[in-house]
Design a protein around this motif. Structure first.
Motif, PDB file in Angstrom:
ATOM      1  N   VAL A 201      26.891  47.255  25.655  1.00 13.68           N
ATOM      2  CA  VAL A 201      27.941  46.248  25.833  1.00 13.68           C
ATOM      3  C   VAL A 201      29.313  46.906  25.743  1.00 13.68           C
ATOM      4  O   VAL A 201      30.196  46.670  26.586  1.00 13.68           O
ATOM      5  N   ALA A 202      29.525  47.727  24.713  1.00 13.60           N
ATOM      6  CA  ALA A 202      30.817  48.392  24.544  1.00 13.60           C
ATOM      7  C   ALA A 202      31.113  49.319  25.714  1.00 13.60           C
ATOM      8  O   ALA A 202      32.245  49.350  26.231  1.00 13.60           O
ATOM      9  N   GLU A 203      30.112  50.072  26.147  1.00 14.72           N
ATOM     10  CA  GLU A 203      30.295  50.973  27.283  1.00 14.72           C
ATOM     11  C   GLU A 203      30.652  50.194  28.544  1.00 14.72           C
ATOM     12  O   GLU A 203      31.555  50.578  29.308  1.00 14.72           O
ATOM     13  N   TRP A 204      29.938  49.095  28.776  1.00 13.71           N
ATOM     14  CA  TRP A 204      30.209  48.248  29.945  1.00 13.71           C
ATOM     15  C   TRP A 204      31.647  47.730  29.889  1.00 13.71           C
ATOM     16  O   TRP A 204      32.377  47.774  30.886  1.00 13.71           O
ATOM     17  N   GLY A 205      32.064  47.243  28.717  1.00  9.25           N
ATOM     18  CA  GLY A 205      33.416  46.721  28.591  1.00  9.25           C
ATOM     19  C   GLY A 205      34.464  47.778  28.870  1.00  9.25           C
ATOM     20  O   GLY A 205      35.451  47.527  29.583  1.00  9.25           O
TER      21      GLY A 205
END
Length: 415
Positions: A201-205
Motif C-alpha cells: 500500500v505504501a509503495e503504491w501510494g
C-alpha cells in the motif's frame, strides 16, 4: 531573528493551547465523539459529527498520549477511546461493510455520504493510533481492514464509492488518494514489523503520487490520468500548494523508513536518496515558489499551472492547513539535507502563520483569511477544519526542531 530553540518553545506552547481549546469545547460526554463545528469562542453551532474529523481527533489525542510525556493523561486517552467506540458503533452504513458515512447526527445516525474514501482512511488512521496507545489489537485490526478495502477500491475492486461513471468523462486520479494511502501505509507500518500487504500500500501510494509531478517536475498537478498524463481543462491544470507540501514530507518519511534520509544521514546515496532529493525540490521548494503570494504573503489555496484564473472561488484565500504543512515539510527537508534557505523559508512561513492565523483572544487558530490576510471566517472548526492539521503540525515541528537542535542546526549558520 527568532532562534530554533525559541521556535521550539513557541511551537510547544501553541500545541498546549491548541489542544486545550479542543479539550474544553469539543467533547460529547453523552454519546462519545467530538464536535467540530465550533464558533470563535468554542461554542457549538452545529452538533453534526463528521466522520473524518472523529478519526483525525482520535489520532491526535492518541498520538499525543503515546509519544509526548506531558500529554499522558488518562482523560485524554479515554476521550479518544469513547470516540473510537462511537465510530465502530455508528459510522458504517451496514454491519460488516467498510463503507462509512461522511456525516452523522450527534447520536450517530448516518446523514450524508462522500464520493471519496477519506472518511474510511481517517477512521483507519485514528483507530490504528488508538490501538497503539491502548495496546488493544482490535482497533488496529479494524484499521487494517479499512485501509485494504480502500486500496482495493482505488485499484478497481467493486465498490460503493466514487462519482457516477459518465460516458465520455476521462478517468482521473486525484493527488489526495495516493497521498493518503501513503500516509496510512506509513502509519500502520510505524515501529517496524513486516506486513507485505501494507508495505505494498505504501509503495503504491508513493509511486502513484509521483505521477502528479509534471512538466519536468516544475509543477504538481492535482488531477492526472491513471497513467500519469495531463488532463485537459482547468481541472487538469489545477495545483494545490498545501497538498504538494504534505506529499513532500510524506515521501521523505517513506525514504527514511526505507533507509535513506534518516536522521543523522543527510543526503543519503542511492535510489531512495535520489527520491528524497526529488521530493525536496519538486514537492517542497518549488510549491513554495509558485504557491507563495508575492504581494501579500502566504500560500494561495489553489493555482493554475498555466497562470490562468482557477475556477475554485476560494483560490486566492489563505487557508490554515497549507501553512501548517509547509512548516513540517521545510523542517523535514532540513533534516534530510541541511540548507540555510530551508530554515529561512521556515521562519517566513512560521511567522506568517503565527501572526495571521492565531487568535490571541480565544486561542486556537482561524482557518480562512482573505488574500490580504484578514480574517474571513471566525469559526474555529466545521466540516473541514477540526483538531488535526494544526495539532499534527505543531507536534511534528516540536519533534523535528528537537532533532535539529540536537544535531546542532541553527537558523542563521555562521558564514
Amino acid at each position: 531573528m527568532v532562534s530554533l530553540s525559541e521556535w521550539r518553545e513557541r511551537v510547544a506552547a501553541a500545541l498546549d493551547e491548541t489542544l486545550g481549546f479542543w479539550e474544553r469545547h469539543s467533547h460529547d460526554p453523552e454519546h462519545g465523539g467530538f464536535f467540530s463545528c465550533l464558533s470563535r469562542d468554542g461554542s457549538v453551532y452545529d452538533d453534526t459529527k463528521y466522520v473524518w474529523m472523529q478519526g483525525r481527533q482520535i489520532w491526535v489525542y492518541s498520538r499525543l498520549y503515546r509519544t509526548f510525556p506531558r500529554f499522558r493523561r488518562p482523560e485524554l486517552l479515554e476521550a479518544a477511546r469513547a470516540a473510537g467506540e462511537f465510530l465502530l458503533r455508528c459510522a458504517r452504513l451496514r454491519p460488516g461493510s467498510p463503507r462509512v458515512a461522511f456525516a452523522l447526527s450527534r447520536a450517530g445516525t448516518p446523514l450524508r455520504l462522500q464520493r471519496a474514501p477519506y472518511s474510511e482512511l481517517f477512521c483507519a488512521m485514528g483507530l490504528d493510533e488508538l490501538g497503539r496507545a491502548t495496546g488493544e489489537a482490535r482497533y488496529r485490526a479494524e484499521a487494517r481492514q479499512w485501509v485494504l478495502a480502500v486500496w482495493g477500491w482505488v485499484r478497481g475492486a467493486p465498490q460503493e464509492w466514487g462519482p457516477p461513471r459518465v460516458p465520455g468523462c476521462p478517468p482521473r486520479q486525484s493527488f489526495g488518494v495516493p497521498m493518503m494511502l501513503l500516509a496510512l501505509g506509513l502509519q500502520l507500518l510505524e515501529g517496524g514489523g513486516g506486513d507485505p500487504q501494507i508495505e505494498a500500500v505504501a509503495e503504491w501510494g508513493a509511486q502513484r503520487l509521483l505521477l502528479h509531478l509534471q512538466r519536468g517536475d516544475q509543477v504538481v498537478l492535482e488531477n492526472v490520468s491513471p497513467e500519469g498524463q495531463e488532463l485537459g481543462g482547468s481541472e487538469g491544470r489545477l495545483m494545490n500548494p498545501g497538498h504538494a507540501l504534505e506529499g513532500g514530507w510524506l515521501l521523505l518519511q517513506f525514504c527514511a523508513r526505507r533507509g535513506a534520509g534518516a536522521p543523522g544521514a543527510p543526503g543519503a546515496l542511492g535510489a531512495l536518496g535520489a527520491l528524497g532529493a526529488r521530493a525536496v525540490a519538486a514537492l517542497v521548494e518549488r510549491p513554495l515558489q509558485w504557491g507563495w503570494d508575492p504581494q501579500h504573503g502566504g500560500l494561495f489555496a489553489f493555482l493554475d499551472a498555466d497562470g490562468l484564473c482557477p475556477t475554485q472561488l476560494e483560490w486566492p484565500m489563505k487557508l490554515w492547513w497549507p501553512h501548517a504543512e509547509a512548516m513540517v515539510a521545510l523542517l523535514a527537508a532540513q533534516r534530510f539535507e541541511p540548507r540555510p534557505r530551508l530554515l529561512r523559508q521556515f521562519q517566513r512561513v512560521g511567522t506568517f502563520l503565527f501572526d495571521k492565523f492565531r487568535d490571541p483572544e480565544h486561542g486556537e487558530w482561524f482557518g480562512y483569511l482573505t488574500r490580504e490576510g484578514n480574517v474571513a471566517l471566525t469559526i474555529k472548526g466545521g466540516p473541514y477544519k477540526g483538531c488535526f492539521h494544526m495539532a499534527r503540525a505543531l507536534m511534528m515541528c516540536e519533534e523535528l526542531l528537537g532533532e535539529l537542535l540536537e544535531r546542532g542546526d541553527t537558523l542563521d549558520p555562521p558564514q
